[in-house]
Design a protein around this motif. Structure first.
Motif: not given
Length: 97
Positions: A60-68
């Motif tokens: 939840e705390e980590a930002y992971i870009n949902p798209s490439l």
């Protein structure tokens, strides 16, 4: 900032994934045999490390870009296709073995 502490399994997984991403991103500058050796070394280890992860790790705390970005994906795909030639089947455009 969070006080999240990663265990050794999580750190190993992150390290292997980082190594994989670096190898894929630099595929254009890599010899075919070296690329295959790297993938054969990394992929099984990534699967093993992923299976050792505990389900209680919070993302939840980590930002992971949902798209490439499509252009970036296409440049990486072309680099791997150039290395693998007719044997490339990973990204769906080559001969399936």
């Amino acid at each position: 900032m969070s006080d999240t502490v990663l265990n050794n399994n999580a750190l190993a997984f992150i390290g292997l994934c980082n190594e994989y991403c670096q190898a894929v991103e630099s595929a254009a500058e890599t010899e075919r045999g070296d690329f295959i050796d790297t993938m054969l070394r990394l992929l099984p280890r990534i699967y093993i490390a992923a299976s050792d992860l505990s389900a209680d790790i919070s993302t939840e705390e980590a930002y992971i870009n949902p798209s490439l970005e499509e252009d970036y994906y296409e440049s990486v795909r072309r680099a791997i296709e150039n290395i693998m030639g007719p044997d490339e089947g990973v990204f769906g455009k080559g001969k399936r073995v």
